[in-house]
Each structure stands twice: as structure tokens, then as C-alpha cells.
Design a protein around this motif. Sequence first.
Motif, mmCIF file in Angstrom:
data_model
loop_
_atom_site.group_PDB
_atom_site.id
_atom_site.type_symbol
_atom_site.label_atom_id
_atom_site.label_comp_id
_atom_site.label_asym_id
_atom_site.label_seq_id
_atom_site.Cartn_x
_atom_site.Cartn_y
_atom_site.Cartn_z
ATOM 1 N N UNK A 240 0.860 -1.434 -0.026
ATOM 2 C CA UNK A 240 -0.011 -0.004 0.163
ATOM 3 C C UNK A 240 0.842 1.265 0.036
ATOM 4 N N UNK A 241 2.243 1.127 0.519
ATOM 5 C CA UNK A 241 2.763 2.496 0.839
ATOM 6 C C UNK A 241 4.006 2.567 -0.298
ATOM 7 N N UNK A 242 4.384 1.290 -0.657
ATOM 8 C CA UNK A 242 5.637 1.395 -1.526
ATOM 9 C C UNK A 242 5.592 0.931 -2.930
ATOM 10 N N UNK A 243 4.413 0.113 -3.191
ATOM 11 C CA UNK A 243 4.222 -0.528 -4.379
ATOM 12 C C UNK A 243 4.481 -1.989 -4.559
ATOM 13 N N UNK A 244 4.242 -2.533 -5.724
ATOM 14 C CA UNK A 244 4.269 -4.073 -5.832
ATOM 15 C C UNK A 244 5.698 -4.652 -6.190
ATOM 16 N N UNK A 245 6.451 -3.575 -6.840
ATOM 17 C CA UNK A 245 7.803 -4.089 -7.333
ATOM 18 C C UNK A 245 8.703 -4.031 -5.939
ATOM 19 N N UNK A 246 8.590 -3.073 -5.260
ATOM 20 C CA UNK A 246 9.386 -2.978 -3.936
ATOM 21 C C UNK A 246 8.826 -4.277 -2.928
ATOM 22 N N UNK A 247 7.578 -4.435 -2.856
ATOM 23 C CA UNK A 247 7.181 -5.593 -2.093
ATOM 24 C C UNK A 247 7.621 -6.979 -2.727
ATOM 25 N N UNK A 248 7.762 -6.926 -4.057
ATOM 26 C CA UNK A 248 8.419 -8.147 -4.624
ATOM 27 C C UNK A 248 9.870 -8.457 -4.009
ATOM 28 N N UNK A 249 10.371 -7.306 -3.871
ATOM 29 C CA UNK A 249 11.815 -7.510 -3.332
ATOM 30 C C UNK A 249 11.890 -8.057 -2.044
ATOM 31 N N UNK A 250 10.824 -7.218 -1.073
ATOM 32 C CA UNK A 250 10.823 -7.903 0.225
ATOM 33 C C UNK A 250 10.189 -9.263 0.404
ATOM 34 N N UNK A 251 9.308 -9.592 -0.462
ATOM 35 C CA UNK A 251 8.559 -10.973 -0.277
ATOM 36 C C UNK A 251 9.752 -12.003 -0.617
ATOM 37 N N UNK A 252 10.797 -11.874 -1.161
ATOM 38 C CA UNK A 252 11.767 -12.905 -1.337
ATOM 39 C C UNK A 252 12.460 -13.239 -0.096
ATOM 40 N N UNK A 253 12.690 -12.052 0.488
ATOM 41 C CA UNK A 253 13.370 -12.368 2.129
ATOM 42 C C UNK A 253 12.268 -13.321 2.980
ATOM 43 N N UNK A 254 11.241 -12.939 2.859
ATOM 44 C CA UNK A 254 9.903 -13.877 3.512
ATOM 45 C C UNK A 254 10.083 -15.313 2.859
ATOM 46 N N UNK A 255 10.316 -15.637 1.671
ATOM 47 C CA UNK A 255 10.362 -16.948 1.279
ATOM 48 C C UNK A 255 11.830 -17.608 1.789
ATOM 49 N N UNK A 256 12.539 -16.958 1.977
ATOM 50 C CA UNK A 256 13.903 -17.697 2.401
ATOM 51 C C UNK A 256 13.567 -17.865 3.952
ATOM 52 N N UNK A 257 12.927 -16.840 4.747
ATOM 53 C CA UNK A 257 12.834 -17.042 6.145
ATOM 54 C C UNK A 257 12.016 -18.533 6.376
ATOM 55 N N UNK A 258 11.205 -18.913 5.303
ATOM 56 C CA UNK A 258 10.408 -19.911 5.523
ATOM 57 C C UNK A 258 11.105 -21.303 5.632
#
Length: 491
Positions: A240-258
Motif C-alpha cells: 500500500x505504501x511502496x508499491x508491488x515492485x518493492x514488495x516483490x523485493x521484500x517478499x523474497x526475504x519472507x520466502x527465504x525465512x520460511x
Amino acid sequence: MNKTLTNIIYFFVAIVLAKFIGGFTTIFLAKILQPADYGVWMTMLLIVSYSPIVCFGTVETLVKQFPYHVGKGDLHSAKEVEDGVLGSIVLSSLLFLLVGFTFHILITIKSLEPFITLVRLIVIASVLGFFIAYFFYRFMAHQNFKSASIIEIVGAISTLFFLIIFSWVWGLKGTAFGFLINELVICICSIFLSHRTCGKVGINFNFKLIWKFIQIGFPISAFWWIFIIQASIDRVISMSMLGKTTTGYYALGVSILSIIILIPQAVNRVLFPKINEKVGENSNEKELFRIIIIPTQILNLILPLIIGILLPISPIIYYKILPKYGPGLASAQILLLWSFFRLMIGNGVNFLIAKNKQNLLVGYVVISLICNVAVSIVLVKYGFNIEGIALSTGVSGALLASLIWKSVFKHMGYSIFNQWKEIFHLYLPFLVFLGLIIFLSMIVPEFLKVSGMISLLHILLLIGLFLTASFAIPALNRRIKELYYLAREYV
């Protein structure tokens, strides 16, 4: 302890294999279906994800109350829990089928009309999932994790086979039908294995009893639902605040955390029924400490080692393997470092649920959620972007862990001073590890940024220093010895 450790190993191996096979299923299905159909399918799966809410947490009651009554030697009440929870599952299934097959009559949504058949197939599959969940939780309640592991692996293989074959032949409709057949196969296997290993189970439609189970289980279920929101709100804020591209960068870290989550998940699920059994036996403080605190202390000693491997490796993932995600490296490393707190709460949650403090847990996770949202928004507005969101997620996780463990030690009879003393001992491995990260980053500024063979040297250096410090610090030295004696006892 040997049996408990065996159960943890069984379940951990099963979860890893299931995740590995599930990864292949996701990739193959995405290749077979067109993007539009794949999007529809992923949306349809939300029905499966959210459908268990109509069970009102009664399966959580099964895992909590059955071993509790067994620990007290009250086998009649334990059997009553099994039968009553199954009765609630039957009633929930009928309710969900009724809603699933009539919603299009009561609510007209033209965009859904082409997918009514698919929705009905998914609704039936979801109902089968209720029964699969019941028998899976029954294995857990009986502490029969070998059977639970078998169902976990069989389910993953079955899903891969039926979804891929049916999708290949009939497209999206085949995917839905294959999913239904898959759930039917798993349900039949679960019923057969449950009858064979745990004995017969009846159906009890005593509404007074079922209402009692809902009162026990729904707050537990509500806690985990809110916890999932708390753990995923970071992506909502980022989008909502940074957009889908930046969220994509962030989401990869969440996947690694899994990757890390698998270890505490196996430990916590195995120990949950054991803790309820010990509470039912009115075990003393020493026994509770052994089954609740010691496994957490050992886990907290292992987590920095795993994080210490992933932190130096992450630049290789971001710069060499997936270079287009490079801007997300720092946020991923912050998530990995602070994941320590999120991953160490499981046994504390188990204990508070066993002590009927689930309402307290709901309050704690709501406080943590509010903290996460507020701090994330402030940090993003001050220009910290996804790194600020990652830090906020970590800090809110630390707040949640502190609230939970302080409550655990309080209900174990510790004084306020000793409560914080024990919390400090739980956090000590993280504090040592964090100190080493800061020290090495000051000595070698590029420590967590370079990729290549030098990353291997950084891993060895970080782990070597952590182990050296652990042996030098008396509290951690004792913990290493406990881990050694536990391993020797098992072997």
C-alpha cells in the motif's frame, strides 16, 4: 525423551519432504495452466484456507484436552472429547456445504457465475479437509507422529500426482476435480490409519459438550489467525505504501525465512500434546521446565547457527542467482536476524494454551500487531522503506516473545526478578550473535554484502566465533552440554 526426540525427527523429515514435493507441484501447475487460470485457481484456494473457521477451533480442543485427560488418567473424558469433536466436524461440514451450494442464490455476483461448478468442487474438497484435519490432529493428540508423518508425505505425493495429471488433461476444471479426488484419497487413508493405530472413534452430537469445546478451542484458533495476520501485515503495508515492485523485493526475504520455520514447527507440534499431558498430571515445576524451557533453550542455541549460514549466503541469492531482487538484500537480512524471536515462541504458546490462557495470548498478539503497523508506517514515512518494515516486524516479534515468556514464567511461579532473568537466558544466544554481527561489520564493512567463495569464509568465521563465545559463557556452555547429553541419550 527418546520417544519425543524420535517424534520430532519423524515430523521434521515429513515436513521437509512435503515442502520439497509441494514446491514441484507449484512449479508444474504454474507451467500447465495459463496465467489467468492459475490466478483463478489460487483465488479458489482461499476457500480452502478460510473454510476451517466454521469449525470454531474444535480440532484445537482435541489436541489440548485429549492428552490433558489422559495425563489425569480420565480416559472416559478423553474419549468424550474425541467423539464430541468429530460430532462438531460433521455439523460444521453440513453448514459449510449448505452455504457453499446456496450462496449464489442468496448473493448474485455475475463474475462468479462461470465458476459455480469449480466453487462447488472446492467446497466439497474443503469439507473432506475438515475430516483430514480431524484425524491428523487425532494422531497428534495420541502423540502418534509416525502416522501423522505418513499422512503428511502421502498427501504431498498424492497432490502432486492428481493435480498435475488432471490439470494436464482437463485444464482448470481438471485441477479442481483432481484436488477433490486428492482430498478424498487422503481422507480415506487418514480414516484407515486412524482406526488401525488409534482405535475406533464415535460421533457425539451433544450440543452442550460441543459448545464447551468451542469455548476452549475458538480463542486458540483466533490467536493463530491473528498471528498469521501479524506475520503477514508487513507485505500489506509495503504494497500500500511502496508499491508491488518493492514488495516483490521484500517478499523474497519472507520466502527465504520460511526455510528456518520448519525446525521450530516440528518441535512445537510434537511437544504441544506432551505439555498438555504433563499439565493434566499436575507435574511439578522441574518437570515442566524440562519439557518447556530446555527445548526452547536448545532451539535458541541452534537458530543463530542456521541464521549464521543464511546471512552470508543471502548476497549470493540476491546478487548471483536472482540479481533483479538485489534491492531487497538488506531487508531480507534484517528479517533473518530478527526472526529469532518469532521462531522461539512456540513452546511458550503451547504452555499458556495448556494453562487455559488462550484469551491472554489473543491480547498479546493484538498488541504486537498494533505495534508492527504503527512502527512500520512511521519508519516508511521517515524514508526507511522495506528495511524499516523488516525492522518493525522483528521488533514486534520481540515484543510478542517477551510478553509470552514473561507470562509463562509468571504462571510457573517465578518472581518478577527471576522472570526477567530467565528471559535474559533465553535471549542470550541472540544477544551474543547480534554483538558478533555488529563487530564483524565494523571490522569488515562488506561482511554481509559480498558474494562468492568468500561467503563460505564468512560463514565459518561467524559460526566459529559464536561457538567460541558460547563455550566461554557459562550459561551457554551448560546449554551445549545439555544438547550433547540429549543427543548421546538418543543415540
